[in-house]
Design a protein around this motif. Structure first.
Motif, short mmCIF file in Angstrom:
data_model
loop_
_atom_site.label_atom_id
_atom_site.label_comp_id
_atom_site.label_asym_id
_atom_site.label_seq_id
_atom_site.Cartn_x
_atom_site.Cartn_y
_atom_site.Cartn_z
N MET A 1 0.82 -1.19 0.00
CA MET A 1 0.00 0.00 0.00
C MET A 1 0.87 1.26 0.00
SD MET A 1 -3.14 0.69 0.01
CE MET A 1 -4.32 1.90 0.39
N ARG A 2 1.93 1.25 0.79
CA ARG A 2 2.75 2.46 0.84
C ARG A 2 3.52 2.69 -0.46
NH1 ARG A 2 7.59 1.50 5.22
NH2 ARG A 2 8.37 -0.46 4.40
N LEU A 3 3.83 1.62 -1.18
CA LEU A 3 4.49 1.81 -2.48
C LEU A 3 3.53 2.43 -3.49
CD1 LEU A 3 6.61 -1.44 -2.72
CD2 LEU A 3 7.47 0.90 -2.54
N HIS A 4 2.27 2.11 -3.41
CA HIS A 4 1.28 2.73 -4.29
C HIS A 4 1.18 4.23 -4.00
CE1 HIS A 4 -0.03 -1.01 -6.04
NE2 HIS A 4 -0.18 -1.53 -4.84
N GLU A 5 1.20 4.58 -2.73
CA GLU A 5 1.16 6.00 -2.36
C GLU A 5 2.43 6.70 -2.82
OE1 GLU A 5 0.15 9.77 -0.73
OE2 GLU A 5 -0.96 8.11 -1.59
N ALA A 6 3.57 6.05 -2.66
CA ALA A 6 4.83 6.64 -3.11
C ALA A 6 4.81 6.88 -4.62
CB ALA A 6 6.00 5.74 -2.73
N ARG A 7 4.26 5.92 -5.35
CA ARG A 7 4.18 6.07 -6.81
C ARG A 7 3.27 7.24 -7.17
NH1 ARG A 7 2.05 2.52 -11.71
NH2 ARG A 7 3.82 2.86 -13.09
N ARG A 8 2.17 7.37 -6.46
CA ARG A 8 1.28 8.51 -6.69
C ARG A 8 2.01 9.83 -6.45
NH1 ARG A 8 -1.58 12.27 -4.53
NH2 ARG A 8 -0.88 11.84 -2.42
N LEU A 9 2.77 9.88 -5.36
CA LEU A 9 3.53 11.09 -5.05
C LEU A 9 4.53 11.41 -6.16
CD1 LEU A 9 4.21 10.53 -1.25
CD2 LEU A 9 2.71 12.27 -2.26
N LEU A 10 5.20 10.37 -6.66
CA LEU A 10 6.20 10.57 -7.71
C LEU A 10 5.58 11.04 -9.01
CD1 LEU A 10 8.35 7.35 -7.23
CD2 LEU A 10 9.11 9.69 -6.81
N LEU A 11 4.52 10.36 -9.44
CA LEU A 11 3.99 10.59 -10.77
C LEU A 11 2.93 11.69 -10.84
CD1 LEU A 11 3.72 6.90 -11.99
CD2 LEU A 11 5.64 8.50 -12.23
N ILE A 12 2.18 11.89 -9.77
CA ILE A 12 1.12 12.89 -9.79
C ILE A 12 1.56 14.18 -9.10
CG2 ILE A 12 -1.28 13.40 -9.12
CD1 ILE A 12 -1.21 11.05 -11.04
N GLU A 13 2.11 14.03 -7.91
CA GLU A 13 2.52 15.21 -7.12
C GLU A 13 3.89 15.73 -7.50
OE1 GLU A 13 0.40 16.66 -5.00
OE2 GLU A 13 -1.10 15.09 -5.33
N LYS A 14 4.64 14.92 -8.27
CA LYS A 14 5.97 15.32 -8.78
C LYS A 14 6.99 15.59 -7.68
CE LYS A 14 4.27 15.45 -12.98
NZ LYS A 14 4.25 14.26 -13.77
N VAL A 15 6.92 14.83 -6.58
CA VAL A 15 7.95 14.96 -5.55
C VAL A 15 9.15 14.11 -5.93
CG1 VAL A 15 6.22 15.42 -3.76
CG2 VAL A 15 7.10 13.12 -4.05
N GLY A 16 10.28 14.36 -5.30
CA GLY A 16 11.48 13.60 -5.58
C GLY A 16 11.41 12.19 -5.01
N VAL A 17 12.31 11.35 -5.49
CA VAL A 17 12.33 9.94 -5.07
C VAL A 17 12.57 9.82 -3.57
CG1 VAL A 17 13.52 7.73 -5.35
CG2 VAL A 17 13.04 9.14 -7.36
N ALA A 18 13.57 10.51 -3.06
CA ALA A 18 13.87 10.41 -1.63
C ALA A 18 12.71 10.91 -0.78
CB ALA A 18 15.14 11.20 -1.31
N THR A 19 12.09 11.99 -1.21
CA THR A 19 10.94 12.55 -0.48
C THR A 19 9.77 11.58 -0.49
OG1 THR A 19 11.64 14.79 -1.03
CG2 THR A 19 9.34 14.50 -0.35
N ALA A 20 9.48 10.99 -1.63
CA ALA A 20 8.37 10.03 -1.73
C ALA A 20 8.62 8.84 -0.82
CB ALA A 20 8.19 9.57 -3.17
N GLY A 21 9.81 8.28 -0.86
CA GLY A 21 10.13 7.14 -0.01
C GLY A 21 10.02 7.47 1.46
#
Length: 53
Positions: free
Chosen positions: A1-21
């Motif tokens: 579930m948290r990886l799905h949220e991280a992917r949403r942050l990366l692709l939709i919210e455009k946050v950085g990889v480290a921030t999403a993780g």
């Protein structure tokens, strides 16, 4: 579930990889990247690049 949220942050919210993780509870960027790659078949950076095209 948290990886799905991280992917949403990366692709939709455009946050950085480290921030999403970190936002979804990973303390290790390398662990986040490994688990992300295992689930989605490509690294977070490659996933971002692919979604940009």
């Amino acid at each position: 579930m948290r990886l799905h949220e991280a992917r949403r942050l990366l692709l939709i919210e455009k946050v950085g990889v480290a921030t999403a993780g970190h936002s979804v509870g990973y303390h290790s960027p390398s662990q986040f990247s490994r688990e992300y790659t295992r689930l989605y078949g490509r690294s977070p950076l490659r996933d971002i690049e692919a979604s940009a095209h």
